[in-house]
Motif scaffolding. Structure first.
Motif, mmCIF file in Angstrom:
data_model
loop_
_atom_site.group_PDB
_atom_site.id
_atom_site.type_symbol
_atom_site.label_atom_id
_atom_site.label_comp_id
_atom_site.label_asym_id
_atom_site.label_seq_id
_atom_site.Cartn_x
_atom_site.Cartn_y
_atom_site.Cartn_z
ATOM 1 N N GLY A 1 0.680 -0.875 -0.250
ATOM 2 C CA GLY A 1 0.483 -0.246 0.221
ATOM 3 C C GLY A 1 0.615 1.268 0.433
ATOM 4 N N PHE A 2 2.030 0.742 1.082
ATOM 5 C CA PHE A 2 2.508 2.325 0.970
ATOM 6 C C PHE A 2 3.319 2.226 -0.238
ATOM 7 C CE2 PHE A 2 1.791 3.107 4.747
ATOM 8 C CZ PHE A 2 1.787 4.810 5.602
ATOM 9 N N LEU A 3 3.856 1.245 -1.197
ATOM 10 C CA LEU A 3 4.891 1.131 -2.139
ATOM 11 C C LEU A 3 3.875 2.004 -3.389
ATOM 12 C CD1 LEU A 3 7.542 1.678 -4.250
ATOM 13 C CD2 LEU A 3 6.769 -1.376 -3.715
ATOM 14 N N ASP A 4 2.560 1.063 -3.179
ATOM 15 C CA ASP A 4 1.881 2.375 -4.335
ATOM 16 C C ASP A 4 1.007 3.634 -4.348
ATOM 17 O OD1 ASP A 4 1.478 0.123 -6.106
ATOM 18 O OD2 ASP A 4 0.016 -0.926 -4.669
ATOM 19 N N TYR A 5 1.104 4.121 -3.207
ATOM 20 C CA TYR A 5 0.996 4.803 -2.302
ATOM 21 C C TYR A 5 2.432 6.190 -2.828
ATOM 22 C CZ TYR A 5 0.933 9.560 0.630
ATOM 23 O OH TYR A 5 1.028 10.586 1.062
ATOM 24 N N LEU A 6 3.747 5.828 -2.769
ATOM 25 C CA LEU A 6 4.787 6.264 -3.850
ATOM 26 C C LEU A 6 5.037 6.830 -5.192
ATOM 27 C CD1 LEU A 6 7.323 5.884 -0.458
ATOM 28 C CD2 LEU A 6 6.024 8.378 -1.120
ATOM 29 N N ARG A 7 4.532 5.369 -5.338
ATOM 30 C CA ARG A 7 4.532 5.126 -7.278
ATOM 31 C C ARG A 7 3.345 6.439 -7.696
ATOM 32 N NH1 ARG A 7 4.059 -1.265 -6.804
ATOM 33 N NH2 ARG A 7 6.299 -2.010 -7.254
ATOM 34 N N THR A 8 2.488 6.365 -7.006
ATOM 35 C CA THR A 8 0.885 7.158 -7.864
ATOM 36 C C THR A 8 1.401 8.555 -7.552
ATOM 37 O OG1 THR A 8 -0.117 5.426 -7.116
ATOM 38 C CG2 THR A 8 -0.776 8.187 -7.579
ATOM 39 N N SER A 9 2.768 9.029 -6.106
ATOM 40 C CA SER A 9 2.508 10.388 -5.826
ATOM 41 C C SER A 9 3.750 10.702 -6.922
ATOM 42 C CB SER A 9 3.405 10.041 -4.547
ATOM 43 O OG SER A 9 2.274 10.089 -3.551
ATOM 44 N N VAL A 10 4.721 9.817 -7.318
ATOM 45 C CA VAL A 10 5.791 10.770 -7.950
ATOM 46 C C VAL A 10 5.518 10.476 -9.137
ATOM 47 C CG1 VAL A 10 7.369 8.256 -8.253
ATOM 48 C CG2 VAL A 10 8.409 10.188 -8.116
ATOM 49 N N ALA A 11 4.777 9.550 -9.545
ATOM 50 C CA ALA A 11 3.988 9.702 -11.720
ATOM 51 C C ALA A 11 2.963 10.687 -11.384
ATOM 52 C CB ALA A 11 3.323 8.508 -11.477
ATOM 53 N N ALA A 12 2.307 11.085 -10.942
ATOM 54 C CA ALA A 12 1.638 12.165 -11.137
ATOM 55 C C ALA A 12 2.625 13.941 -10.798
ATOM 56 C CB ALA A 12 0.379 12.166 -9.914
ATOM 57 N N LYS A 13 3.765 13.682 -10.288
ATOM 58 C CA LYS A 13 4.128 14.794 -9.850
ATOM 59 C C LYS A 13 5.049 15.369 -11.651
ATOM 60 C CE LYS A 13 4.259 16.575 -6.594
ATOM 61 N NZ LYS A 13 4.236 17.940 -5.888
ATOM 62 N N VAL A 14 5.380 13.955 -12.410
ATOM 63 C CA VAL A 14 6.082 13.842 -13.104
ATOM 64 C C VAL A 14 4.697 15.075 -14.405
ATOM 65 C CG1 VAL A 14 7.755 13.363 -14.896
ATOM 66 C CG2 VAL A 14 7.706 13.095 -12.678
ATOM 67 N N ALA A 15 3.816 13.892 -14.861
ATOM 68 C CA ALA A 15 2.811 14.017 -15.296
ATOM 69 C C ALA A 15 2.608 15.196 -15.308
ATOM 70 C CB ALA A 15 1.716 13.477 -15.296
ATOM 71 N N GLY A 16 2.539 15.694 -16.760
ATOM 72 C CA GLY A 16 1.799 17.101 -17.285
ATOM 73 C C GLY A 16 2.714 18.416 -16.445
ATOM 74 N N ALA A 17 4.341 17.705 -16.656
ATOM 75 C CA ALA A 17 5.604 18.983 -16.316
ATOM 76 C C ALA A 17 6.127 19.801 -17.776
ATOM 77 C CB ALA A 17 6.868 18.124 -15.538
ATOM 78 N N PRO A 18 5.853 20.975 -17.914
ATOM 79 C CA PRO A 18 6.126 21.799 -19.386
ATOM 80 C C PRO A 18 7.398 21.155 -19.618
ATOM 81 C CG PRO A 18 6.444 23.037 -17.641
ATOM 82 C CD PRO A 18 6.112 21.793 -16.684
ATOM 83 N N GLU A 19 7.094 20.808 -21.159
ATOM 84 C CA GLU A 19 8.619 20.964 -21.907
ATOM 85 C C GLU A 19 9.178 22.023 -22.189
ATOM 86 O OE1 GLU A 19 10.700 18.229 -23.108
ATOM 87 O OE2 GLU A 19 9.389 16.276 -22.919
#
Length: 162
Positions: free
Chosen positions: A24-42
């Motif tokens: 549960g904690f690993l999936d929480y962190l995985r989701t958090s880090v992917a969301a942090k990168v998603a949509g970041a501007p080029e």
């Protein structure tokens, strides 16, 4: 203009078993880090914001490599290179590759019934770590880099929150 998440996502309330808590904690962190990168501007997502040269997109590329090494048996011979992504790779492609790797790693974990058993991966000449060790390591590794990603994203465009 900075965009702040309306509400910070708290840690998960998973089941009571050690496996449920760790996953549960690993999936929480995985989701958090992917969301942090998603949509970041080029192209700023590739720009080093700290003297070490670390950039937001490279962090996710690195975490993809770590997931693949720990759970899928990939042999990484040059860890510093995992922090660099190809110039042709878009943010969406890097995020999708990470999420696909996480799904494959979770498929492996779904087949693991004991935390003290070795991770079932083929890696000639190197014993596989226990599932418990692999989960603890990935929580540490992903959490560490999620914190880096928080800072890098805020420096990039002001986005905060999980």
């Amino acid at each position: 203009m900075p965009s702040t998440a309306p509400r910070d996502t708290p840690p998960p309330r998973t089941g009571t078993s050690e496996t449920e808590v760790l996953r549960g904690f690993l999936d929480y962190l995985r989701t958090s880090v992917a969301a942090k990168v998603a949509g970041a501007p080029e192209p700023r997502v590739r720009t080093a914001a700290v003297p070490s040269g670390t950039n937001l997109l490279g962090l996710l590329g690195h975490l993809t490599s770590v997931e693949r090494a720990v759970f899928l048996g990939d042999d990484v011979t040059h860890w510093p290179a995992t922090f660099r992504v190809a110039p042709a790779d878009s943010v969406a492609e890097v995020v999708a590759r990470y999420r696909e790797t996480v799904a494959r790693a979770n498929d492996v974990l779904d087949g693991c019934t004991r935390l003290d058993a070795p991770v079932p991966r083929a890696r000639p000449g190197r014993p596989a770590p226990s599932v418990r060790w692999a989960l603890a390591h990935m929580i540490e590794e992903t959490g560490r880099h999620a914190g880096h990603a928080d800072i890098l994203r805020e420096l990039l465009d002001g986005t905060t929150g999980r």
